[in-house]
Design a protein around this motif. Structure first.
Motif, mmCIF file in Angstrom:
data_model
loop_
_atom_site.group_PDB
_atom_site.id
_atom_site.type_symbol
_atom_site.label_atom_id
_atom_site.label_comp_id
_atom_site.label_asym_id
_atom_site.label_seq_id
_atom_site.Cartn_x
_atom_site.Cartn_y
_atom_site.Cartn_z
ATOM 1 N N VAL A 48 0.964 -1.359 -0.150
ATOM 2 C CA VAL A 48 0.119 -0.161 0.077
ATOM 3 C C VAL A 48 0.787 1.132 -0.050
ATOM 4 O O VAL A 48 0.747 2.051 -0.913
ATOM 5 N N MET A 49 1.889 1.415 0.886
ATOM 6 C CA MET A 49 2.770 2.600 0.877
ATOM 7 C C MET A 49 3.461 2.637 -0.339
ATOM 8 O O MET A 49 3.799 3.872 -0.764
ATOM 9 N N ASP A 50 3.923 1.622 -1.133
ATOM 10 C CA ASP A 50 4.830 1.750 -2.135
ATOM 11 C C ASP A 50 3.830 1.955 -3.401
ATOM 12 O O ASP A 50 4.710 1.740 -4.493
ATOM 13 N N CYS A 51 2.678 1.883 -3.245
ATOM 14 C CA CYS A 51 1.882 2.130 -4.643
ATOM 15 C C CYS A 51 2.375 3.197 -5.301
ATOM 16 O O CYS A 51 2.369 4.388 -5.038
ATOM 17 N N ALA A 52 2.589 2.911 -6.691
ATOM 18 C CA ALA A 52 3.182 4.246 -7.730
ATOM 19 C C ALA A 52 2.032 4.391 -8.537
ATOM 20 O O ALA A 52 2.259 5.193 -9.448
ATOM 21 N N ASP A 53 0.876 3.668 -8.656
ATOM 22 C CA ASP A 53 -0.066 4.030 -9.500
ATOM 23 C C ASP A 53 -1.540 4.251 -8.914
ATOM 24 O O ASP A 53 -1.910 3.340 -8.067
ATOM 25 N N GLN A 54 -2.087 5.503 -9.023
ATOM 26 C CA GLN A 54 -3.234 5.667 -8.547
ATOM 27 C C GLN A 54 -4.256 4.702 -8.655
ATOM 28 O O GLN A 54 -5.284 4.322 -7.918
ATOM 29 N N PHE A 90 1.797 10.077 2.564
ATOM 30 C CA PHE A 90 2.767 8.901 2.762
ATOM 31 C C PHE A 90 2.982 7.875 1.650
ATOM 32 O O PHE A 90 4.076 7.231 1.261
ATOM 33 N N VAL A 91 1.997 7.852 0.680
ATOM 34 C CA VAL A 91 1.823 6.751 -0.332
ATOM 35 C C VAL A 91 2.521 7.348 -1.489
ATOM 36 O O VAL A 91 2.462 8.580 -1.865
ATOM 37 N N LYS A 92 3.463 6.520 -2.165
ATOM 38 C CA LYS A 92 4.475 6.843 -3.199
ATOM 39 C C LYS A 92 3.759 7.635 -4.305
ATOM 40 O O LYS A 92 4.124 8.551 -4.922
ATOM 41 N N VAL A 93 2.514 6.934 -4.729
ATOM 42 C CA VAL A 93 1.920 7.815 -5.790
ATOM 43 C C VAL A 93 1.590 9.379 -5.666
ATOM 44 O O VAL A 93 1.717 10.138 -6.790
ATOM 45 N N TRP A 94 1.280 9.603 -4.490
ATOM 46 C CA TRP A 94 1.099 11.026 -4.222
ATOM 47 C C TRP A 94 2.485 11.783 -3.725
ATOM 48 O O TRP A 94 2.655 12.872 -4.110
ATOM 49 N N THR A 95 3.144 11.260 -2.917
ATOM 50 C CA THR A 95 4.475 11.816 -2.670
ATOM 51 C C THR A 95 5.339 12.169 -3.693
ATOM 52 O O THR A 95 6.341 12.940 -3.652
ATOM 53 N N ASP A 96 5.341 11.329 -4.692
ATOM 54 C CA ASP A 96 6.231 11.370 -5.595
ATOM 55 C C ASP A 96 5.957 12.491 -6.523
ATOM 56 O O ASP A 96 6.504 12.773 -7.756
ATOM 57 N N LYS A 97 4.862 13.175 -6.558
ATOM 58 C CA LYS A 97 4.428 14.185 -7.491
ATOM 59 C C LYS A 97 5.062 15.493 -6.856
ATOM 60 O O LYS A 97 4.982 16.809 -7.354
ATOM 61 N N VAL A 98 6.054 15.620 -5.725
ATOM 62 C CA VAL A 98 6.666 16.653 -5.191
ATOM 63 C C VAL A 98 8.035 16.408 -5.107
ATOM 64 O O VAL A 98 8.317 15.176 -4.828
ATOM 65 N N MET A 99 8.947 17.348 -5.134
ATOM 66 C CA MET A 99 10.298 17.057 -5.075
ATOM 67 C C MET A 99 10.864 16.715 -3.473
ATOM 68 O O MET A 99 10.513 17.402 -2.819
ATOM 69 N N HIS A 100 11.315 15.669 -3.510
ATOM 70 C CA HIS A 100 11.690 15.183 -1.917
ATOM 71 C C HIS A 100 12.940 14.543 -2.008
ATOM 72 O O HIS A 100 13.790 14.225 -0.717
ATOM 73 N N LEU A 101 13.558 14.413 -3.207
ATOM 74 C CA LEU A 101 14.931 13.928 -3.227
ATOM 75 C C LEU A 101 15.231 12.513 -2.834
ATOM 76 O O LEU A 101 16.164 12.176 -2.265
ATOM 77 N N GLY A 102 14.118 12.007 -2.804
ATOM 78 C CA GLY A 102 14.020 10.413 -2.221
ATOM 79 C C GLY A 102 14.060 10.390 -0.651
ATOM 80 O O GLY A 102 13.903 9.261 0.002
ATOM 81 N N ASN A 103 13.997 11.644 -0.141
ATOM 82 C CA ASN A 103 13.877 11.301 1.364
ATOM 83 C C ASN A 103 12.661 11.375 1.996
ATOM 84 O O ASN A 103 11.726 12.231 1.814
ATOM 85 N N THR A 104 12.158 10.271 2.250
ATOM 86 C CA THR A 104 10.786 9.944 2.845
ATOM 87 C C THR A 104 10.658 9.732 4.382
ATOM 88 O O THR A 104 9.593 9.173 4.941
ATOM 89 N N THR A 105 11.769 10.004 4.910
ATOM 90 C CA THR A 105 11.679 9.703 6.556
ATOM 91 C C THR A 105 12.497 10.961 7.195
ATOM 92 O O THR A 105 13.281 11.676 6.475
#
Length: 115
Positions: A48-54, A90-105
């Protein structure tokens, strides 16, 4: 989170995936009596957390619900605490829409170790 919305209204909030996973695992250990089931549930949650497709997000949530069918309190907790109110943070599909440079913690040591 309310203060962030007031002080930085244009910013995007990302919740710490490391601490979410730690919290979920602790709750799962309280509600689930089988170590094999714990592993299955944690894998379903990570999907669920790593889902990359809505379009697949609900499929992964349904997979988590099926995996936790014997522990309805666990899925109810997940749904009411994390999935419904906070999944876009926190789910990848939404957080990957903003620049976070891979930092998710928020834990720099954990991020550096993972990287």
């Amino acid at each position: 989170m309310n203060v962030i919305a007031n002080v930085f209204p244009e910013s995007y909030k990302i919740l710490c995936r490391f601490h979410i996973l730690k919290n979920v695992k602790a709750k799962c250990k309280m509600l689930v009596d089988s170590t094999e089931a714990l592993d299955v549930l944690m894998e379903a949650w990570e999907n669920v957390m790593d889902c990359a497709d809505q379009s697949l997000f609900l499929d992964y949530v349904n997979g988590l619900q099926c995996a936790s069918s014997a522990w309805s309190l666990f899925f109810e907790y997940m749904n009411q605490t994390w999935i419904i109110p906070c999944s876009t943070y926190f789910v990848k599909v939404w957080t990957d829409k903003v620049m976070h440079l891979g930092n998710t913690t928020t834990n720099r040591d954990e991020f550096a170790h993972w990287a």
